[in-house]
Each structure stands twice: as C-alpha cells, then as structure tokens.
Design a protein around this motif. Structure first.
Motif, PDB file in Angstrom:
ATOM      1  N   ASP A   1      12.399 -34.958 -41.260  1.00 23.56           N
ATOM      2  CA  ASP A   1      12.899 -34.712 -39.903  1.00 23.56           C
ATOM      3  C   ASP A   1      13.487 -35.981 -39.281  1.00 23.56           C
ATOM      4  O   ASP A   1      13.210 -36.322 -38.136  1.00 23.56           O
ATOM      5  CB  ASP A   1      11.776 -34.165 -39.013  1.00 23.56           C
ATOM      6  N   LYS A   2      14.335 -36.665 -40.069  1.00 20.45           N
ATOM      7  CA  LYS A   2      15.020 -37.853 -39.571  1.00 20.45           C
ATOM      8  C   LYS A   2      16.524 -37.758 -39.862  1.00 20.45           C
ATOM      9  O   LYS A   2      17.103 -38.613 -40.546  1.00 20.45           O
ATOM     10  CB  LYS A   2      14.428 -39.118 -40.226  1.00 20.45           C
TER      11      LYS A   2
ATOM     12  N   LEU B   1      16.181 -34.794 -44.139  1.00 17.65           N
ATOM     13  CA  LEU B   1      15.860 -33.488 -43.555  1.00 17.65           C
ATOM     14  C   LEU B   1      14.385 -33.163 -43.737  1.00 17.65           C
ATOM     15  O   LEU B   1      13.738 -32.618 -42.825  1.00 17.65           O
ATOM     16  CB  LEU B   1      16.727 -32.404 -44.203  1.00 17.65           C
TER      17      LEU B   1
END
Length: 399
Positions: free
Chosen positions: A269-270, A266
């Motif tokens: 951003d994956k 998180l």
C-alpha cells in the motif's frame, strides 16, 4: 570395467566403478554424487578406525550422524594400505576400477606407493581425481588446508556477514563445492575416455573452486578496482532483495525486476513510491538502499509472516519465510519431490537420508542403500571382485 550384477545400481554411471580413498567431506561428497548416478563406490578405510567422520558426535547406536549423512550407496573395505598385503589389494583393485578418487594432501599417494605413474602402469586410461585445499601446484601446493581457510582466502568470507564483521558461511561451502567440482571433473573425464581412451587426471583445488564463484564480484573489481564489503543478507545490486523481520519471524524478499517492484508497492500500500524519484528504478533504489530497506522493514514488522505470505502470493512477489532444518525437511515441497528417503542400516536401524537432487523423469533409480559399516564389504570385494581365496582373505583381514 564390467560391473557384477549384484553390484549394479540403476543410473547413467552404472557401468563405472570408483576406488575411493577420500575422507571427511569434499571427496566423500563427490563419490556420493557419483553413487547417486549409479556408480559402484569401493571406499577404502583404515582397519579399526575408518573415515575420520565415523568419530564425529553425535552418535546413535555407535554410528556418527556425519558419516551416515554423506556415505550412502557405498561399499566399505578395511585395508591396511601400508602393509605389503594391503598394497597388493590396492594394486589389484586399481586394475578393476575406472576411477580413483582421493583428497589427501598432495604427495601422500606417492608416499603410499600409489602415485599417478604407478596407477597408469597398472591401469592405462584410469581416471584420477585429486581434491586438495590448494591444488598440486603453486607456493601453497603442499600445505594442509581446511574449509574455513579457503573460505577466508578466497574472498568469500570478505563478502559474507555484516559490515566490518566477515563470517564463515553456515555450510562448509568450500568442501561442498569441492565435491561438486570433483564429481563434475570425473564426469567430464568419463566422456573424454569414451572419445579417446585417455584417462584424465583432475587436480581440484578448494581455493580455486571458491575463487571461481566470485563471478560478478570479480567483474566489478576488474572494472572499478575496488573490493566489495559484506552487507549482510541484502543484495549489492538489487533493492529490495534480502532479509526482513516480520512480526513473528524473519523472511526474505526478492524484488528482482521493475514489474515486481510495481506489484510490491501495491502489496504494501505504497503506490506513491512509484513516482518517488529516489525509487524510480533499481539504480536509484540501490543508491538509496539504506533508506528504502529501513522503510520496507518498518512496514513488514507490523504483520505476521502468514499475512505477508498470503499478500505476496496474491501479487506474485518472490518471497519466502526463513525456515530452519526441521521445517524444510518436513516441508510439503520437499516431500512432494521425494528428496527424503528411508533406509535400513545394519547397526543403526531405520533412518532417513537426503537423496540425490538429480532427477531423471524417465528413469527410476530406486531408493539409496545405507552407508556401510566399517569394513562391511571387505570379504565380498576380495572374493567376488578380485577372486581371492578364503585363506588369503583371512590372512589379509587377520581373521
């Protein structure tokens, strides 16, 4: 042994007096640990020369950075232990001390006339600790050895560095661990003496010490029959766990658990990595380590360390920038822990030392005392502890 009021330092070992023949690092580090715990340390040095580390550059006001760094809280006596008068001083000190520490090559103490049998005759129950490269037994028992040699032999260097490029640890880990195990062995012997009155003889080998640290690497070898190879600063069994380059420097990640892995995906951003079978659990992430390490590196290098520090702190992800010596010595955490202390040296003046990391929350041991000038306490020890006359002292010290 009764410790004089002028010699006492606060700490759990304030009733212990150590006769310290050790030089350079492993032995002096051990006696420094004991001194931090309150023991009185009488350091025996060669007149006119002293501990070898007194001659290691750089110097300030004639004092070596090396010696100043690892000899706090000690007394120095300059005695020619090969002379008859000097030998008698040592014999008398053995009777007045609880512990004898040395890190000569095995056999040297016997040649000097201070072998274990002599010590036991003079002071039955005296604790003896010998630190050497390979210990007193085995085919290497009489060999000289140094830190880099035991790092190489122990397997430690084979696990350190990049693939096909074994490296020495940045710290002299063999000597430092030797000092730690030496101090631990003495602490154990003190407890044994309290129970039985028996003085144990500790035979500490730098090589043994490092081999004992192989831990799960040795366990893996016993199970698989294969030796691990160096993989840089990354972890052999956990991914991602290692060094990464940010836009303006280097940092480390320690994504140790599945919970941290979820938070990490998180933070970078994956979220799709959570359902990617290649990264489904740590076992799969280790299997695909090169791919994942490369993917993480591509992301982290896009932002500065300050950005990642903020993001990872918000997500409670274990991480740290890689700090240099200057940065950590001035770090707020180290300052809050009061690990750096200022002392006043008679020759050097005011300077800072690293204090003991051992803290008792219900005992204030005060500030450390400065490392001694060569022979600074010779007359005090001979007069106050041994009761020598001034005339005898002057003959011994050639004054």
């Amino acid at each position: 042994m009764e410790i004089s009021e002028t010699s006492k330092r606060d700490g759990p070992l304030s009733h212990i007096r150590v006769l310290d023949f050790s030089q350079t690092l492993a032995g002096p580090f051990a006696s420094t640990i004991l001194s931090d715990l309150g023991a009185e340390i009488i350091k025996v040095e060669k007149p006119g020369f002293g501990d070898q580390t007194r001659h290691f550059a750089p110097f300030q006001e004639g004092e070596s950075h090396y010696f100043l760094s690892i000899n706090r809280n000690k007394k120095s006596i300059a005695i020619d232990v090969k002379s008859e008068a000097g030998k008698q001083v040592i014999f008398d000190l053995i009777k007045k001390c609880d512990v004898l520490l040395e890190n000569f090559r095995p056999g040297v103490m016997d040649k000097l006339g201070f072998g274990s049998e002599v010590i036991e005759e003079l002071n039955p129950g005296m604790i003896q600790c010998s630190i050497s490269a390979f210990g007193k037994t085995g085919p290497y028992g009489e060999r000289a050895g140094y830190d880099i040699m035991v790092q190489a032999m122990s397997g430690v260097m084979s696990l350190t560095g990049e693939p096909d490029s074994p490296m020495r640890c940045g710290l002299p880990i063999g000597d430092l661990v030797g000092g730690l195990y030496g101090a631990i062995s003495i602490l154990g012997a003190i407890v044994e003496k309290q129970k039985t009155g028996k003085g144990l003889r500790a035979d500490i080998s730098l090589l043994d010490n490092l081999v004992s640290l192989l831990g799960y690497y040795a366990g893996k070898y016993y199970i698989t029959g294969k030796s691990d190879q160096p993989i840089g600063s990354h972890h052999p069994f956990i991914v991602p766990y290692g060094t990464y380059q940010a836009k303006d420097g280097f940092m480390v990640l320690a994504v140790y658990t599945e919970d941290f892995w979820k938070k990490f995906t998180l933070a970078v951003d994956k979220p799709e990595w959570l359902i990617d079978p290649r990264f489904a659990n740590n076992q799969q992430r280790v299997k695909n380590r090169d791919l994942l390490i490369d993917l993480v590196q591509q992301i982290l290098i896009e932002k500065e360390i300050s950005y990642w520090t903020r993001v990872f702190e918000e997500q409670d992800i274990p991480h740290s920038p890689i700090l240099n010596v200057e940065q950590i010595l001035g770090h707020p955490q180290i300052m809050a822990r009061e690990l750096v202390k200022k002392v006043e040296h008679p020759a050097y003046g005011s300077f800072q030392v690293i204090d003991s990391p051992i803290k008792y929350t219900n005992m204030d041991r005060g500030n450390p005392t400065p490392p001694p000038v060569l022979g600074e306490h010779t007359e005090d020890v001979l007069k106050d502890l041994l009761g020598y006359s001034q005339d005898r002292i002057e003959k011994i010290t050639n004054k």
